[in-house]
Design a protein around this motif. Sequence first.
Motif, PDB file in Angstrom:
ATOM      1  N   SER A 142       0.843  -1.199   0.000  1.00 43.48           N
ATOM      2  CA  SER A 142       0.000   0.000   0.000  1.00 43.48           C
ATOM      3  C   SER A 142       0.874   1.243   0.000  1.00 43.48           C
ATOM      4  CB  SER A 142      -0.865   0.016   1.260  1.00 43.48           C
ATOM      5  OG  SER A 142      -0.015   0.129   2.388  1.00 43.48           O
ATOM      6  N   GLY A 143       0.250   2.364  -0.322  1.00 45.86           N
ATOM      7  CA  GLY A 143       0.968   3.637  -0.257  1.00 45.86           C
ATOM      8  C   GLY A 143       1.480   3.876   1.152  1.00 45.86           C
ATOM      9  N   GLU A 144       0.705   3.434   2.143  1.00 47.74           N
ATOM     10  CA  GLU A 144       1.077   3.654   3.535  1.00 47.74           C
ATOM     11  C   GLU A 144       2.331   2.843   3.894  1.00 47.74           C
ATOM     12  OE1 GLU A 144       0.444   5.728   5.672  1.00 47.74           O
ATOM     13  OE2 GLU A 144       1.211   4.794   7.499  1.00 47.74           O
ATOM     14  N   SER A 145       2.401   1.571   3.456  1.00 44.48           N
ATOM     15  CA  SER A 145       3.597   0.787   3.813  1.00 44.48           C
ATOM     16  C   SER A 145       4.817   1.305   3.042  1.00 44.48           C
ATOM     17  CB  SER A 145       3.381  -0.715   3.599  1.00 44.48           C
ATOM     18  OG  SER A 145       2.902  -0.960   2.318  1.00 44.48           O
ATOM     19  N   GLN A 146       4.580   1.810   1.845  1.00 44.23           N
ATOM     20  CA  GLN A 146       5.662   2.435   1.074  1.00 44.23           C
ATOM     21  C   GLN A 146       6.194   3.665   1.832  1.00 44.23           C
ATOM     22  OE1 GLN A 146       4.204   3.880  -2.717  1.00 44.23           O
ATOM     23  NE2 GLN A 146       5.755   2.683  -3.769  1.00 44.23           N
ATOM     24  N   ARG A 147       5.262   4.474   2.316  1.00 42.42           N
ATOM     25  CA  ARG A 147       5.646   5.694   3.037  1.00 42.42           C
ATOM     26  C   ARG A 147       6.432   5.343   4.306  1.00 42.42           C
ATOM     27  NH1 ARG A 147       4.557   8.397   7.114  1.00 42.42           N
ATOM     28  NH2 ARG A 147       2.937   6.999   7.870  1.00 42.42           N
ATOM     29  N   ARG A 148       5.965   4.283   5.001  1.00 43.15           N
ATOM     30  CA  ARG A 148       6.633   3.901   6.255  1.00 43.15           C
ATOM     31  C   ARG A 148       8.066   3.431   6.007  1.00 43.15           C
ATOM     32  NH1 ARG A 148       1.887   1.453   8.133  1.00 43.15           N
ATOM     33  NH2 ARG A 148       2.752  -0.588   7.637  1.00 43.15           N
ATOM     34  N   LEU A 149       8.235   2.690   4.909  1.00 41.03           N
ATOM     35  CA  LEU A 149       9.586   2.202   4.579  1.00 41.03           C
ATOM     36  C   LEU A 149      10.539   3.371   4.347  1.00 41.03           C
ATOM     37  CD1 LEU A 149       9.599  -0.774   2.048  1.00 41.03           C
ATOM     38  CD2 LEU A 149      10.802  -0.583   4.228  1.00 41.03           C
ATOM     39  N   TRP A 150      10.072   4.345   3.567  1.00 37.73           N
ATOM     40  CA  TRP A 150      10.946   5.486   3.276  1.00 37.73           C
ATOM     41  C   TRP A 150      11.144   6.372   4.496  1.00 37.73           C
ATOM     42  CZ3 TRP A 150      14.640   5.567   0.205  1.00 37.73           C
ATOM     43  CH2 TRP A 150      14.593   4.800  -0.959  1.00 37.73           C
ATOM     44  N   GLU A 151      10.122   6.416   5.342  1.00 39.59           N
ATOM     45  CA  GLU A 151      10.266   7.193   6.579  1.00 39.59           C
ATOM     46  C   GLU A 151      11.358   6.580   7.453  1.00 39.59           C
ATOM     47  OE1 GLU A 151       6.792   9.131   8.934  1.00 39.59           O
ATOM     48  OE2 GLU A 151       7.230   7.201   9.839  1.00 39.59           O
ATOM     49  N   LEU A 152      11.400   5.254   7.464  1.00 42.18           N
ATOM     50  CA  LEU A 152      12.427   4.547   8.229  1.00 42.18           C
ATOM     51  C   LEU A 152      13.816   5.006   7.782  1.00 42.18           C
ATOM     52  CD1 LEU A 152      13.206   2.068  10.065  1.00 42.18           C
ATOM     53  CD2 LEU A 152      13.102   0.676   7.992  1.00 42.18           C
ATOM     54  N   ARG A 153      14.022   5.051   6.482  1.00 44.08           N
ATOM     55  CA  ARG A 153      15.328   5.443   5.949  1.00 44.08           C
ATOM     56  C   ARG A 153      15.608   6.934   6.187  1.00 44.08           C
ATOM     57  NH1 ARG A 153      19.098   7.535   5.157  1.00 44.08           N
ATOM     58  NH2 ARG A 153      20.473   7.655   3.346  1.00 44.08           N
ATOM     59  N   GLU A 154      14.597   7.769   5.939  1.00 43.32           N
ATOM     60  CA  GLU A 154      14.854   9.215   5.976  1.00 43.32           C
ATOM     61  C   GLU A 154      14.993   9.756   7.389  1.00 43.32           C
ATOM     62  OE1 GLU A 154      11.916  11.079   3.478  1.00 43.32           O
ATOM     63  OE2 GLU A 154      13.014  10.524   1.672  1.00 43.32           O
ATOM     64  N   THR A 155      14.351   9.098   8.357  1.00 45.34           N
ATOM     65  CA  THR A 155      14.447   9.616   9.728  1.00 45.34           C
ATOM     66  C   THR A 155      15.587   8.973  10.507  1.00 45.34           C
ATOM     67  OG1 THR A 155      12.829   8.000  10.492  1.00 45.34           O
ATOM     68  CG2 THR A 155      11.982  10.176   9.899  1.00 45.34           C
ATOM     69  N   LEU A 156      16.255   7.992   9.907  1.00 42.79           N
ATOM     70  CA  LEU A 156      17.343   7.316  10.626  1.00 42.79           C
ATOM     71  C   LEU A 156      18.429   8.293  11.109  1.00 42.79           C
ATOM     72  CD1 LEU A 156      18.728   4.724  11.630  1.00 42.79           C
ATOM     73  CD2 LEU A 156      19.632   4.393   9.324  1.00 42.79           C
ATOM     74  N   PRO A 157      18.914   9.245  10.262  1.00 44.46           N
ATOM     75  CA  PRO A 157      19.953  10.161  10.756  1.00 44.46           C
ATOM     76  C   PRO A 157      19.487  10.964  11.968  1.00 44.46           C
ATOM     77  CG  PRO A 157      19.673  10.410   8.365  1.00 44.46           C
ATOM     78  CD  PRO A 157      18.583   9.490   8.840  1.00 44.46           C
ATOM     79  N   VAL A 158      18.221  11.368  11.971  1.00 42.74           N
ATOM     80  CA  VAL A 158      17.694  12.165  13.082  1.00 42.74           C
ATOM     81  C   VAL A 158      17.624  11.304  14.343  1.00 42.74           C
ATOM     82  CG1 VAL A 158      15.738  13.582  13.842  1.00 42.74           C
ATOM     83  CG2 VAL A 158      16.338  13.486  11.417  1.00 42.74           C
ATOM     84  N   LYS A 159      17.146  10.075  14.158  1.00 45.96           N
ATOM     85  CA  LYS A 159      17.027   9.144  15.285  1.00 45.96           C
ATOM     86  C   LYS A 159      18.409   8.901  15.913  1.00 45.96           C
ATOM     87  CE  LYS A 159      15.168   5.821  17.698  1.00 45.96           C
ATOM     88  NZ  LYS A 159      14.330   6.172  18.807  1.00 45.96           N
ATOM     89  N   LEU A 160      19.406   8.637  15.070  1.00 43.86           N
ATOM     90  CA  LEU A 160      20.749   8.348  15.586  1.00 43.86           C
ATOM     91  C   LEU A 160      21.315   9.561  16.325  1.00 43.86           C
ATOM     92  CD1 LEU A 160      22.179   6.443  12.488  1.00 43.86           C
ATOM     93  CD2 LEU A 160      21.602   5.431  14.701  1.00 43.86           C
ATOM     94  N   ALA A 161      21.088  10.751  15.756  1.00 46.30           N
ATOM     95  CA  ALA A 161      21.638  11.968  16.376  1.00 46.30           C
ATOM     96  C   ALA A 161      21.016  12.225  17.740  1.00 46.30           C
ATOM     97  CB  ALA A 161      21.419  13.164  15.452  1.00 46.30           C
ATOM     98  N   SER A 162      19.818  11.664  17.968  1.00 47.13           N
ATOM     99  CA  SER A 162      19.149  11.900  19.257  1.00 47.13           C
ATOM    100  C   SER A 162      19.614  10.910  20.333  1.00 47.13           C
ATOM    101  CB  SER A 162      17.629  11.781  19.085  1.00 47.13           C
ATOM    102  OG  SER A 162      17.284  10.413  18.900  1.00 47.13           O
ATOM    103  N   MET A 163      20.460   9.930  19.947  1.00 49.86           N
ATOM    104  CA  MET A 163      20.818   8.868  20.895  1.00 49.86           C
ATOM    105  C   MET A 163      22.082   9.151  21.698  1.00 49.86           C
ATOM    106  SD  MET A 163      19.907   5.589  18.512  1.00 49.86           S
ATOM    107  CE  MET A 163      20.204   4.326  19.713  1.00 49.86           C
ATOM    108  N   GLY A 164      22.807  10.206  21.329  1.00 45.98           N
ATOM    109  CA  GLY A 164      24.043  10.519  22.052  1.00 45.98           C
ATOM    110  C   GLY A 164      25.008  11.210  21.117  1.00 45.98           C
ATOM    111  N   PRO A 165      26.207  11.558  21.616  1.00 42.08           N
ATOM    112  CA  PRO A 165      27.199  12.198  20.747  1.00 42.08           C
ATOM    113  C   PRO A 165      27.439  11.330  19.506  1.00 42.08           C
ATOM    114  CG  PRO A 165      27.930  12.229  23.031  1.00 42.08           C
ATOM    115  CD  PRO A 165      26.682  11.401  23.000  1.00 42.08           C
ATOM    116  N   ILE A 166      27.364  11.973  18.334  1.00 45.55           N
ATOM    117  CA  ILE A 166      27.435  11.187  17.100  1.00 45.55           C
ATOM    118  C   ILE A 166      28.628  11.623  16.252  1.00 45.55           C
ATOM    119  CG2 ILE A 166      25.828  12.714  15.850  1.00 45.55           C
ATOM    120  CD1 ILE A 166      24.702  10.110  14.540  1.00 45.55           C
ATOM    121  N   TYR A 167      29.257  10.662  15.607  1.00 45.15           N
ATOM    122  CA  TYR A 167      30.410  10.898  14.735  1.00 45.15           C
ATOM    123  C   TYR A 167      30.020  10.330  13.376  1.00 45.15           C
ATOM    124  CZ  TYR A 167      32.337  11.466  19.364  1.00 45.15           C
ATOM    125  OH  TYR A 167      32.536  11.884  20.659  1.00 45.15           O
TER     126      TYR A 167
END
Length: 443
Positions: free
Chosen positions: A304-329
């Motif tokens: 579905s369009g929704e599962s497609q959107r969720r997959l891409w959201e997973l990829r696109e928000t990963l940098p933000v998620k990682l940056a929120s977990m602690g000092p990032i390099y």
Amino acid sequence: MSSATVIRELSRFAKTTPASSQFAVDWLRKVPQNPNAVVCHPASTTAVADVLRWCSNHKVPVVPQGGYTGLVQGSVPHGSDIAVILSTRKLQDCAIDVSEQSMLCGAGLTLAHAQDSAAASGFSFPLDMGSKHSCTVGGNAATNAGGIHVVRFGSFRSNILAATAVLSCGSVVKAGNGLRKDNTGYDLKQLWVGSEGTLGVITDVAVALHPKATGRTTLRVQLADLREVDTLFSVARATFGPLLGAFEVIDAAGLGACGALEDDSVAVVAIVDVLEFADAPVHSQLEQFSATVPPNFDVRVAESGESQRRLWELRETLPVKLASMGPIYKFDLSFQREHFFDIVPKVREMVPPSVLVTGYGHFGDGNVHLNIVDRAGTQDAHIRGPVTDFIYSRTATLRGSISAEHGIGVEKKAAFHSLCQPQQLEMMRQIKQCFDPTGTMNP
Ligand SMILES: Cc1cc2nc3c(=O)[nH]c(=O)nc-3n(C[C@H](O)[C@H](O)[C@H](O)COP(=O)(O)OP(=O)(O)OC[C@H]3O[C@@H](n4cnc5c(N)ncnc54)[C@H](O)[C@@H]3O)c2cc1C
């Protein structure tokens, strides 16, 4: 000179104020705020020229800034000396030439705005990336941005048709005339691309547009071995050819950080976009793809369009998620595809388990984002020292690049100087001297 004087003088040309943290602190919050920075908002190329000329005459450094999503500390002034942040956000021109399939973009237009405008006229803008709602087309040009569509359209460099830029002396240079073919003299517009604000301020760019796909199919492919991604990519490229719209990967550690790791047997997930055009349905290619990949590859279609959107959201928000977990390099490396994951497990062995090491990114372009998150906040010296040294020396051994798409900025300057061939460095210094003799642009 005091910041009050700079504000008073530049206010003759454009709104100028002390720079709040909104302009003076970088996206990763690694650069301490320069207390003497001012921000100036010129609304035209002429105003940019006036500001740069004044700054050059008075030897005041200028840092051009778009959406300040840059990840290498290049979009904010460092230290505490007086400096001008020249924000391009008021440069908002947007005009599409339908017959030439091109778009004139003011430097301050956000990438999302450019994409939406192109789509409204039936075209695809060639770039896409997770920062699209903030980053600007001028910033994309200045960093030669890549993103998830490079596998299909190439990076910014492959799509620029013309550019206007202002030199530090205030001279306005229009490079390129929008033609697809033009071999008159040096291609100056390509010098602006990837120059990261060191050669002047780009005020507008003309970008090639592409036919808009009428549909797309998104595949999620789970693999048990990192080395299998190369096989998967080869099959995808051979089967879909120019219809391959994106080919991104996230390793198990990155999936785990997002709560998206299904079980311990998964080493990596690939997210693959296959484009469809009205006159050429892709059913048969999709069937051929499923029949060709080895049977242990777990291929799933986002139904579905929704599962497609969720997959891409997973990829696109990963940098933000990682940056929120602690000092990032963050390391933005590129290799021949067979070496894509070479470094990631080796780095993991060098750090304690409290440190998260993940590799994800643009597999189709050989561009791995190696992110190291120091969750306990205890490993800064180790990561900046031996781990970073290892990453750069291993990258050199594999004949890779230490900056695939983010640029050099301030963060990678020392590494770049030590790895770059001296003759190349000298040529770059001469180019810089020619465009910016007073050395005020992004010093
Ligand atoms: C969540 C996230 C995801 C990202 N994903 C990607 C990705 O997939 N691919 C990728 O390539 N990058 C990515 N980036 C990095 C960043 O978005 C790009 O480098 C982008 O092109 C920067 O644009 P900007 O307008 O924010 O530029 P800024 O950060 O404002 O500036 C970047 C550099 O360009 C210079 N500059 C900016 N505008 C101009 C101008 N008009 N003239 C001259 N110099 C200028 C600045 O001085 C600075 O050196 C990502 C960043 C984030 C935060």
